[in-house]
Design an enzyme around this catalytic site. Structure first.
Site, mmCIF file in Angstrom:
data_model
loop_
_atom_site.group_PDB
_atom_site.id
_atom_site.type_symbol
_atom_site.label_atom_id
_atom_site.label_comp_id
_atom_site.label_asym_id
_atom_site.label_seq_id
_atom_site.Cartn_x
_atom_site.Cartn_y
_atom_site.Cartn_z
ATOM 1 N N HIS A 124 -5.668 7.285 -12.106
ATOM 2 C CA HIS A 124 -4.865 6.445 -12.187
ATOM 3 C C HIS A 124 -5.205 5.189 -13.158
ATOM 4 C CE1 HIS A 124 -3.384 9.305 -9.440
ATOM 5 N NE2 HIS A 124 -4.173 8.886 -8.338
ATOM 6 N N ASP B 183 0.509 12.336 -12.650
ATOM 7 C CA ASP B 183 -0.385 11.257 -11.324
ATOM 8 C C ASP B 183 0.588 10.078 -11.102
ATOM 9 O OD1 ASP B 183 -1.461 8.382 -11.671
ATOM 10 O OD2 ASP B 183 -2.869 8.846 -13.054
ATOM 11 N N HIS B 184 0.711 9.879 -10.289
ATOM 12 C CA HIS B 184 1.749 9.063 -9.468
ATOM 13 C C HIS B 184 2.157 7.973 -9.916
ATOM 14 C CE1 HIS B 184 -1.043 8.650 -6.369
ATOM 15 N NE2 HIS B 184 -0.412 7.369 -5.778
HETATM 16 C C1 BG6 Z 1 -4.483 9.695 -4.571
HETATM 17 C C2 BG6 Z 1 -6.035 9.377 -3.949
HETATM 18 O O1 BG6 Z 1 -4.244 10.447 -5.953
HETATM 19 O O2 BG6 Z 1 -4.284 7.975 -4.757
HETATM 20 C C3 BG6 Z 1 -6.263 8.606 -2.824
HETATM 21 O O3 BG6 Z 1 -6.299 10.519 -3.943
HETATM 22 C C4 BG6 Z 1 -6.162 7.503 -2.719
HETATM 23 O O4 BG6 Z 1 -7.875 9.021 -2.654
HETATM 24 C C5 BG6 Z 1 -4.489 7.532 -3.521
HETATM 25 O O5 BG6 Z 1 -5.206 7.357 -1.586
HETATM 26 C C6 BG6 Z 1 -4.159 6.729 -3.385
HETATM 27 O O6 BG6 Z 1 -2.123 5.883 -3.796
HETATM 28 P P1 BG6 Z 1 -1.638 4.964 -3.757
HETATM 29 O O7 BG6 Z 1 -0.166 5.116 -3.774
HETATM 30 O O8 BG6 Z 1 -1.363 4.635 -2.254
HETATM 31 O O9 BG6 Z 1 -2.566 3.885 -4.012
#
Ligand code: BG6
Length: 504
Positions: free
Chosen positions: A248, A185-186
Site C-alpha cells: 500500500h 492492492d485495495h
Molecule cells: C490490509 C492489512 O491490507 O490493510 C491490514 O493487511 C490493514 O493489516 C488494512 O489493517 C488497512 O486497510 P484500510 O483500508 O482499513 O486502511
C-alpha cells in the site's frame, strides 16, 4: 478506473466464499454494483469453500455480510431477491479433483445460458499457500479460458519475500497471461487515492512545483487505532513492513513520485510507477540502522478500555520479534527527487486512524516581513487526507483581518463531504468493476510487485536476523516508538497529523 458499465455476462467464482473477505468486502461490492446498474443483467456468483452449505444457506450468509458491512446499508427486498437468484454454492476441497470437475460443469452450464460473451473471474480469497494449488488445478481441469473471457484475481500478500513472489509470478505466468492476472492492492481502489492522479495530472499549476526545487520533503503516514485483533496468526508471520509498506505505502509513494504518463493506458501508468520503484535508493546496513525504525505495542488503554500488548494477542508468539510499527526514510534517485526525503510510517494501536500524505514545500527564499509579524510561521504544505477525512488541503500563510499586519497559516480545503453529495464507492466496487471491464490500471503488475520486494528485502532480512531487544517499545494509544520521532526530527521536521474528529 476508466470504467463504465460491464456489458459482458460475468460468472464470479469465489474461492474462500465463506471467508471474511467475501462477507465484508466482495459480496457487498458485487451487490452494490448490481443495484447501481453497473453489472450486465446476466451474472452469477459461485461461492466455494470447505463448509457444507446449501445454496440457500450461502445466500443467507452473504445477506448477513451485506447487511452488516455494505456502505449502502441493509439489502432492499426486491434487489436482494433478484441478486440471490444468481448466487450458488459448492462445497469444495481444493485437493479433490471433483471440486474442479463439478465447477467446470456449473460454469459450462451458465456459459451456455449466458451466450458467447460470458466471462469467468476466479477470485482467490484464500490463504496464500493455496494460490499455487488452485491455479494449477484450474489449468489441469481445463478451466482457464482466453484473455477475453477469463481472469484471475489474487489477494495480497503476494509472496512472503522476493523469492516467493518471483516463484508465484513464474507459476502464474505458466498458466495465465499477464493480462489475465489481477494482483489486488485495495488502496489503489480508494476514491482519494485515485484522485491523486487527477489532482497531479489534470491541473497545470502543480507540475512546475512538483520537484526537488520546490518540495522539501514528503510524508506518508498510515496509522491505525486497532490492534491485530483475530489476525494474529497471519500478522505474526508478516509484520508492518510486509503488511503495509511493501504494498500500500509504496504504491502511494509511486503515485506521488511518478513522472507524467503520456496517456491513461494501464501499462503506461504502471511503467511510470515501476520507474519510481527502480529509482529508489537501496538500503545499505548503515541506512537500515540510521533510516529505519521498528516498533511493537505493549498494553495500554484505548477509549477507557484496557487493551492487550501485541505479545499477548491471540495466536501471537509471546516472544514475538514481529514489528507492529515501521518507519523509514526513502530517497528516489532521479532528476525530479534527488535529495528529497520521503518519510513513511505505519503501525497498529496508534493514537489515531488516519492515512495522510503531506508534501512540505520549501520556505520563501527571502523574508520581507518584520520579525514578529507572523504569529506562527509555517511553510506551505499540501495535505492529501485519504481517510477517514477525505480531503485535500493547501496550507498557506494569510493576513489575519485587522488593522495590524499579522500573519498566520490557514487551510484552503477541498473536502469531499462538502463538495459532493454522492457517496463514494468502496475500493472493492471500483476494483471489481475494473476486473469485469478488463482494466488493469489499478492492479499490480509482476515487475511492480518484485521491485517493491527488492527494495524492502534488506530491511526485512536485517530485522528478522536481529531480535529487537527493546520490544515492546510503544504503548497502545501512542504515536509509536520515540525513535520514529527522532528519525524525522534529526532532519528538522516532525510527523504531521490532522486534528480528527475521532480524537482530540
Ligand atoms: C490490509 C492489512 O491490507 O490493510 C491490514 O493487511 C490493514 O493489516 C488494512 O489493517 C488497512 O486497510 P484500510 O483500508 O482499513 O486502511
Amino acid at each position: 478506473m476508466k470504467t463504465s458499465k460491464c456489458l459482458n455476462p460475468t460468472i464470479f467464482v469465489i474461492f474462500g466464499g465463506t471467508g471474511d473477505l467475501n462477507l465484508r468486502k466482495l459480496a457487498p461490492a458485487i451487490y452494490n454494483l448490481n443495484s447501481d446498474g453497473f453489472m450486465s443483467k446476466e451474472y452469477a456468483i459461485i461461492g466455494t469453500a470447505r463448509k457444507k452449505l446449501t445454496d440457500d444457506e450461502f445466500r443467507t450468509t452473504l445477506m448477513g455480510g451485506i447487511n452488516s458491512f455494505s456502505r449502502a446499508g441493509k439489502v432492499k427486498k426486491d434487489q436482494w431477491e433478484e441478486f440471490a437468484k444468481n448466487v450458488y454454492y459448492s462445497s469444495s476441497d481444493v485437493s479433490a479433483p471433483e471440486t474442479f470437475t463439478d465447477l467446470k460443469a456449473s460454469i459450462e452450464k451458465l456459459k451456455k445460458a449466458f451466450g458467447p460473451k460470458a466471462q469467468v473471474i476466479y477470485y482467490l480469497a484464500v490463504a496464500p499457500n493455496l494460490f499455487p494449488l488452485i491455479a494449477e488445478c484450474l489449468q489441469k481441469y481445463d478451466l482457464v479460458g482466453t484473455e477475453e473471457d477469463c481472469r484471475v484475481v489474487i489477494e495480497k500478500p503476494f509472496g512472503h519475500d522476493l523469492e516467493s513472489a518471483k516463484e508465484l509470478n513464474k507459476l502464474l505466468a505458466g498458466i495465465f497471461s499477464e493480462k489475465q492476472i489481477y494482483r489486488i492492492d485495495h488502496y489503489l481502489g480508494k476514491e482519494t487515492v485515485q484522485n491523486i492522479m487527477a489532482f497531479r495530472f489534470a491541473n497545470s499549476f502543480l507540475e512546475p512545483l512538483w520537484n526537488r526545487n520546490h518540495i522539501e520533503h514528503v510524508q506518508i503516514s498510515v496509522t491505525e487505532q486497532l490492534g491485530v485483533g483475530d489476525r494474529g496468526g497471519y500478522y505474526d508471520g508478516s509484520g508492518a513492513l510486509r503488511d503495509m509498506i511493501q504494498n500500500h505505502i509504496l504504491q502511494l509513494l509511486c503515485l506521488i513520485g511518478m513522472e507524467t504518463p503520456i496517456n491513461f493506458d494501464a501499462d503506461e501508468i504502471r511503467n511510470k510507477k515501476v520507474d519510481v520503484l527502480k529509482a529508489m535508493r537501496p538500503f545499505s546496513p548503515e541506512d537500515i540502522r540510521l533510516s529505519t525504525v521498528r516498533g511493537q505495542y505493549s498494553k495500554g488503554w484505548v477509549e477507557g478500555k484496557e487493551v492487550p500488548g501485541y505479545r499477548t494477542e491471540k495466536d501471537v508468539n509471546p516472544q514475538s520479534n514481529t514489528e507492529t510499527f515501521a518507519a523509514a526514510k526513502f530517497f528516489v534517485d532521479n532528476w525530479r527527487w534527488q535529495g528529497i526525503p520521503f518519510y513513511v510510517r505505519t503501525g497498529k494501536r496508534l493514537f489515531q486512524t488516519s492515512s495522510l500524505i503531506t508534501i512540505q514545500f520549501k520556505d520563501v527564499p527571502h523574508q520581507i516581513f518584520p520579525a514578529g509579524v507572523a504569529e506562527h510561521w509555517q511553510q506551505n504544505r499540501l495535505i492529501i487526507s485519504i481517510q477517514p477525512e477525505m480531503s485535500i488541503r493547501l496550507q498557506v500563510q494569510a493576513k489575519r483581518p485587522g488593522l495590524d499586519m499579522v500573519l498566520n497559516p490557514v487551510d484552503m480545503v477541498f473536502d469531499y463531504k462538502g463538495t459532493y453529495t454522492a457517496q463514494a464507492p468502496e475500493a472493492y466496487e471500483t476494483l471489481l468493476l475494473d476486473v469485469m471491464t478488463a482494466d488493469q490500471t489499478q492492479f499490480m503488475r509482476a515487475d511492480q510487485v518484485e521491485s517493491a520486494w527488492e527494495l524492502v528485502m534488506p530491511i526485512v532480512n536485517s530485522w528478522e536476523s536481529k531480535t529487537s531487544l527493546s520490544f515492546p517499545n510503544y504503548p497502545a494509544d501512542s504515536w509509536g516508538p520515540e525513535d520514529a520521532e527522532a528519525l524525522i526530527a534529526r532532519d528538522g521536521f516532525h510527523w504531521f497529523t490532522l486534528p480528527l474528529k475521532n480524537k482530540d
